[in-house]
Scaffold this motif. Structure first.
Motif, short mmCIF file in Angstrom:
data_model
loop_
_atom_site.label_atom_id
_atom_site.label_comp_id
_atom_site.label_asym_id
_atom_site.label_seq_id
_atom_site.Cartn_x
_atom_site.Cartn_y
_atom_site.Cartn_z
N VAL A 56 0.85 -1.20 0.00
CA VAL A 56 0.00 0.00 0.00
C VAL A 56 0.88 1.24 0.00
CG1 VAL A 56 -1.66 1.33 1.37
CG2 VAL A 56 -1.97 -1.14 1.09
N ARG A 57 1.90 1.25 0.85
CA ARG A 57 2.79 2.43 0.94
C ARG A 57 3.49 2.69 -0.40
NH1 ARG A 57 3.65 0.99 6.31
NH2 ARG A 57 5.29 -0.44 5.71
N THR A 58 3.93 1.62 -1.05
CA THR A 58 4.61 1.79 -2.35
C THR A 58 3.66 2.42 -3.36
OG1 THR A 58 5.90 -0.18 -1.86
CG2 THR A 58 5.87 0.53 -4.16
N SER A 59 2.43 1.96 -3.35
CA SER A 59 1.45 2.52 -4.29
C SER A 59 1.15 3.98 -3.95
CB SER A 59 0.18 1.68 -4.25
OG SER A 59 -0.81 2.29 -4.98
N LEU A 60 1.12 4.30 -2.66
CA LEU A 60 0.82 5.68 -2.24
C LEU A 60 1.89 6.65 -2.74
CD1 LEU A 60 -0.34 5.50 1.50
CD2 LEU A 60 -1.76 5.69 -0.53
N ASP A 61 3.14 6.15 -2.81
CA ASP A 61 4.25 7.02 -3.21
C ASP A 61 4.00 7.67 -4.57
OD1 ASP A 61 5.61 6.63 -0.92
OD2 ASP A 61 6.95 5.06 -1.71
N SER A 62 3.30 6.94 -5.44
CA SER A 62 3.09 7.51 -6.78
C SER A 62 1.62 7.89 -7.00
CB SER A 62 3.53 6.51 -7.85
OG SER A 62 2.79 5.32 -7.68
N MET A 63 0.86 7.92 -5.91
CA MET A 63 -0.58 8.20 -6.06
C MET A 63 -0.83 9.71 -6.06
SD MET A 63 -3.62 6.52 -3.81
CE MET A 63 -3.42 4.83 -4.28
N GLU A 64 -1.52 10.17 -7.08
CA GLU A 64 -1.85 11.60 -7.10
C GLU A 64 -3.26 11.76 -6.58
OE1 GLU A 64 -1.07 13.58 -10.75
OE2 GLU A 64 0.96 12.74 -10.83
N LEU A 65 -3.35 12.31 -5.38
CA LEU A 65 -4.65 12.47 -4.74
C LEU A 65 -4.92 13.96 -4.57
CD1 LEU A 65 -7.06 11.17 -3.18
CD2 LEU A 65 -5.66 11.35 -1.13
N GLY A 66 -5.99 14.41 -5.22
CA GLY A 66 -6.33 15.84 -5.11
C GLY A 66 -7.78 15.99 -4.75
N CYS A 67 -8.12 17.11 -4.17
CA CYS A 67 -9.54 17.37 -3.91
C CYS A 67 -9.79 18.87 -4.00
CB CYS A 67 -9.96 16.81 -2.56
SG CYS A 67 -8.84 17.19 -1.24
N GLY A 68 -11.04 19.19 -4.24
CA GLY A 68 -11.41 20.59 -4.38
C GLY A 68 -12.91 20.71 -4.24
N PHE A 69 -13.47 21.82 -4.72
CA PHE A 69 -14.90 22.05 -4.56
C PHE A 69 -15.58 22.25 -5.91
CE2 PHE A 69 -13.15 23.30 -0.47
CZ PHE A 69 -13.97 22.60 0.39
N THR A 70 -16.79 21.72 -6.05
CA THR A 70 -17.61 21.97 -7.23
C THR A 70 -18.21 23.37 -7.07
OG1 THR A 70 -19.63 21.17 -6.20
CG2 THR A 70 -18.27 19.52 -7.32
N PRO A 71 -18.80 23.93 -8.14
CA PRO A 71 -19.42 25.25 -8.01
C PRO A 71 -20.53 25.25 -6.95
CG PRO A 71 -19.18 24.67 -10.32
CD PRO A 71 -18.80 23.45 -9.53
N GLU A 72 -21.13 24.08 -6.70
CA GLU A 72 -22.19 24.00 -5.67
C GLU A 72 -21.60 23.94 -4.27
OE1 GLU A 72 -22.16 21.63 -8.33
OE2 GLU A 72 -23.27 23.17 -9.42
N GLY A 73 -20.28 23.89 -4.17
CA GLY A 73 -19.65 23.90 -2.84
C GLY A 73 -19.44 22.52 -2.25
N GLU A 74 -19.66 21.47 -3.05
CA GLU A 74 -19.39 20.12 -2.54
C GLU A 74 -17.98 19.71 -2.93
OE1 GLU A 74 -22.04 16.93 -2.95
OE2 GLU A 74 -23.77 18.10 -2.32
N SER A 75 -17.36 18.91 -2.07
CA SER A 75 -15.99 18.51 -2.39
C SER A 75 -15.98 17.40 -3.42
CB SER A 75 -15.27 18.06 -1.13
OG SER A 75 -15.93 16.96 -0.57
N PHE A 76 -14.95 17.37 -4.23
CA PHE A 76 -14.76 16.26 -5.16
C PHE A 76 -13.33 15.75 -5.00
CE2 PHE A 76 -11.80 18.02 -8.17
CZ PHE A 76 -12.00 19.39 -8.06
N ILE A 77 -13.10 14.55 -5.50
CA ILE A 77 -11.79 13.90 -5.35
C ILE A 77 -11.28 13.51 -6.71
CG2 ILE A 77 -10.66 11.84 -4.42
CD1 ILE A 77 -13.09 11.93 -2.37
N ARG A 78 -10.01 13.76 -6.93
CA ARG A 78 -9.37 13.26 -8.15
C ARG A 78 -8.23 12.35 -7.72
NH1 ARG A 78 -8.03 17.75 -10.23
NH2 ARG A 78 -9.89 18.18 -11.42
N ILE A 79 -8.21 11.18 -8.28
CA ILE A 79 -7.17 10.24 -7.89
C ILE A 79 -6.56 9.64 -9.15
CG2 ILE A 79 -8.83 8.33 -7.49
CD1 ILE A 79 -6.98 7.67 -5.00
N ASN A 80 -5.27 9.83 -9.31
CA ASN A 80 -4.58 9.40 -10.52
C ASN A 80 -5.39 9.76 -11.77
OD1 ASN A 80 -2.46 8.51 -9.00
ND2 ASN A 80 -3.04 6.35 -9.07
N ALA A 81 -5.79 11.02 -11.84
CA ALA A 81 -6.50 11.60 -12.99
C ALA A 81 -7.91 11.06 -13.21
CB ALA A 81 -5.67 11.45 -14.27
#
Ligand code: DC
Length: 214
Positions: A56-81
């Motif tokens: 799991v740790r090895t996979s996390l090293d290259s994992m791109e995990l991002g999050c932000g907000f939609t225009p409605e103010g709800e959070s969204f998640i982006r993971i490895n594109a």
């Protein structure tokens, strides 16, 4: 930025209450459980064994995990594109998410993202450790609970078949940031309250604390 932490076990009503409360207050809503689900989903997609913390740790090293907000103010998640949504509720994710979320490296990655999110805006954030570990200084903390029978019925009504008993046991007994009532949290038993009833009760408690809808 103001943080309202809403913690509690599975099917205690956290998501519906947090979403509605955020809308009422004009805050953004963050579902931290979705982040743990997204990481679990991605690990499984890569055929990483959740029971093997080194893999799991090895996979996390290259994992791109991002999050932000939609225009409605709800959070969204982006993971490895990718932006997973319905996939996060799949049975295979339900069945593995507690194992994955007990791994400290996973928690550290997600907690860093959650803390960065609140630099942007006021939030209602739901989870298991928001008031106890992620934001221990949050000014408003709630712990929603309901009897196991009622939680099982709610889960079934959602069409979900995971064992919430097992997940709660794992989430409460893990070494790092287990599910618990945070210091200073107000416990709300939702067993016999409607969704509106819970939101009303929390809103009243917030009003007493000086927080009113915008
Ligand atoms: O809220 P949920 O049922 O979607 O959360 C899924 C899992 O994620 C939960 O069983 C444990 C983990 N989780 C966590 O460890 N810490 C959080 N703050 C939120 C969720």
């Amino acid at each position: 930025m103001t943080i309202i932490a809403i913690d509690g076990p599975a099917a205690s009503g956290k998501s519906s209450v947090s979403k509605r409360l955020a809308r009422r207050l004009g805050f953004s809503y963050v579902n931290s459980g979705s982040m743990y689900r997204a990481v679990t989903w991605e690990l499984l997609r890569q055929s990483v064994d959740p029971l093997n913390p080194d893999s799991v740790r090895t996979s996390l090293d290259s994992m791109e995990l991002g999050c932000g907000f939609t225009p409605e103010g709800e959070s969204f998640i982006r993971i490895n594109a990718q932006v997973p949504d319905a996939e996060l509720k799949e049975s295979v994710v339900n069945n593995n998410v507690s194992t994955v979320s007990a791994i400290p490296a996973v928690r550290h990655l997600i907690v860093a993202r959650l803390r960065a999110l609140v630099n942007e805006r006021d939030v209602v954030m739901e989870g298991r450790d928001i008031g106890s570990a992620v934001f221990p200084d949050a000014p408003h903390k709630f712990y929603l609970d309901a009897s196991p029978e009622i939680r099982r019925l709610r889960r079934a009504a959602e069409g979900q078949t995971d064992s919430i008993d097992l997940r709660d046991k794992q989430d409460s007994s893990r070494a790092e940031a287990p599910l618990q009532v945070a210091k200073g949290a107000c416990v709300v038993d939702t067993s016999h309250l409607t969704l509106d009833g819970v939101v009303e009760k929390i809103s009243q408690l917030l009003a007493v604390a000086g927080l009113h809808p915008r």
